[in-house]
Scaffold this motif. Structure first.
Motif, short mmCIF file in Angstrom:
data_model
loop_
_atom_site.label_atom_id
_atom_site.label_comp_id
_atom_site.label_asym_id
_atom_site.label_seq_id
_atom_site.Cartn_x
_atom_site.Cartn_y
_atom_site.Cartn_z
N GLY A 1 3.83 1.33 0.70
CA GLY A 1 4.44 0.70 -0.46
C GLY A 1 4.39 -0.81 -0.48
O GLY A 1 4.89 -1.44 -1.41
N ASP A 2 3.77 -1.41 0.53
CA ASP A 2 3.76 -2.87 0.64
C ASP A 2 2.80 -3.55 -0.34
O ASP A 2 3.03 -4.69 -0.74
N ARG A 3 1.71 -2.87 -0.69
CA ARG A 3 0.71 -3.50 -1.56
C ARG A 3 0.34 -2.57 -2.71
O ARG A 3 0.43 -1.36 -2.59
N TYR A 4 -0.06 -3.18 -3.82
CA TYR A 4 -0.42 -2.39 -4.99
C TYR A 4 -1.69 -2.93 -5.63
O TYR A 4 -2.08 -4.07 -5.43
N PHE A 5 -2.31 -2.07 -6.43
CA PHE A 5 -3.50 -2.40 -7.19
C PHE A 5 -3.25 -1.94 -8.61
O PHE A 5 -2.84 -0.80 -8.84
N ARG A 6 -3.47 -2.82 -9.56
CA ARG A 6 -3.21 -2.49 -10.97
C ARG A 6 -4.53 -2.43 -11.72
O ARG A 6 -5.38 -3.30 -11.58
N LYS A 7 -4.66 -1.39 -12.52
CA LYS A 7 -5.87 -1.18 -13.30
C LYS A 7 -5.44 -0.94 -14.75
O LYS A 7 -4.58 -0.10 -15.01
N GLU A 8 -6.03 -1.71 -15.66
CA GLU A 8 -5.72 -1.52 -17.07
C GLU A 8 -6.89 -0.82 -17.73
O GLU A 8 -8.04 -1.13 -17.46
N ARG A 9 -6.57 0.12 -18.58
CA ARG A 9 -7.62 0.91 -19.23
C ARG A 9 -7.31 1.01 -20.71
O ARG A 9 -6.24 1.48 -21.10
N ALA A 10 -8.24 0.58 -21.52
CA ALA A 10 -8.11 0.70 -22.98
C ALA A 10 -8.56 2.09 -23.40
O ALA A 10 -9.58 2.59 -22.93
N LEU A 11 -7.79 2.69 -24.27
CA LEU A 11 -8.18 3.98 -24.83
C LEU A 11 -8.89 3.71 -26.15
O LEU A 11 -8.27 3.55 -27.18
N THR A 12 -10.19 3.66 -26.07
CA THR A 12 -10.96 3.29 -27.25
C THR A 12 -11.24 4.45 -28.18
O THR A 12 -11.47 4.24 -29.37
N PRO B 1 -9.20 -5.84 -0.44
CA PRO B 1 -7.91 -6.41 -0.05
C PRO B 1 -7.49 -7.60 -0.92
O PRO B 1 -6.30 -7.75 -1.22
N GLU B 2 -8.45 -8.40 -1.35
CA GLU B 2 -8.10 -9.57 -2.16
C GLU B 2 -7.64 -9.20 -3.58
O GLU B 2 -7.11 -10.03 -4.30
N ASN B 3 -7.83 -7.94 -3.96
CA ASN B 3 -7.38 -7.47 -5.28
C ASN B 3 -6.01 -6.78 -5.24
O ASN B 3 -5.56 -6.26 -6.24
N LEU B 4 -5.37 -6.79 -4.07
CA LEU B 4 -4.07 -6.16 -3.92
C LEU B 4 -2.96 -7.19 -4.02
O LEU B 4 -3.07 -8.29 -3.49
N GLY B 5 -1.89 -6.80 -4.71
CA GLY B 5 -0.70 -7.64 -4.79
C GLY B 5 0.35 -7.15 -3.81
O GLY B 5 0.28 -6.01 -3.33
N SER B 6 1.31 -7.99 -3.52
CA SER B 6 2.42 -7.63 -2.63
C SER B 6 3.59 -7.10 -3.45
O SER B 6 3.89 -7.63 -4.51
N VAL B 7 4.24 -6.08 -2.93
CA VAL B 7 5.42 -5.52 -3.57
C VAL B 7 6.63 -6.14 -2.87
O VAL B 7 6.93 -5.82 -1.73
N ASP B 8 7.29 -7.06 -3.56
CA ASP B 8 8.39 -7.79 -2.94
C ASP B 8 9.75 -7.12 -3.10
O ASP B 8 10.64 -7.32 -2.29
N ASP B 9 9.92 -6.32 -4.14
CA ASP B 9 11.19 -5.65 -4.40
C ASP B 9 11.33 -4.42 -3.49
O ASP B 9 10.46 -3.53 -3.49
N HIS B 10 12.41 -4.36 -2.73
CA HIS B 10 12.62 -3.27 -1.76
C HIS B 10 12.64 -1.90 -2.44
O HIS B 10 12.01 -0.96 -1.95
N ASP B 11 13.36 -1.76 -3.53
CA ASP B 11 13.46 -0.46 -4.21
C ASP B 11 12.11 -0.01 -4.74
O ASP B 11 11.75 1.16 -4.64
#
Length: 94
Positions: free
Chosen positions: A35-46, A62-72
């Motif tokens: 749960g420490d890192r995330y990857f976000r992908k946006e997809r248009a429904l054309t 790895p450089e495309n991953l963000g950090s999840v700072d919120d504990h919950d």
């Protein structure tokens, strides 16, 4: 890795949401099993015939991953990523 291969991190689908700001945009969030890192992908429904598949997991640089700072949120992502990894193969279409 060698021979010019790029190291990647496996992340699992943990969330699928629709954008409030844009019409016909789906946001796919994948996370590591801790749960420490995330990857976000946006997809248009054309169109309704758009055949792009969403898989249970993807391998991200790895450089495309963000950090999840919120504990919950980190706990939520870890739980869901582990659940997905336990019941799906990475290439399963979700």
């Amino acid at each position: 890795m060698s021979d010019g291969e790029t190291e990647t991190v496996r992340v699992w689908l943990v969330e699928r949401t629709y954008s409030d700001d844009e019409q016909n945009l789906i946001i796919l969030t994948y996370a590591t099993t801790d749960g420490d890192r995330y990857f976000r992908k946006e997809r248009a429904l054309t169109s309704f015939t758009d055949a792009r598949e969403t898989t249970a997991a993807v391998d991200a640089a790895p450089e495309n991953l963000g950090s999840v700072d919120d504990h919950d949120r980190r706990t939520q992502y870890a739980d869901e990523a582990r659940r997905m990894a336990s019941v799906h193969d990475p290439d399963d279409v979700i």
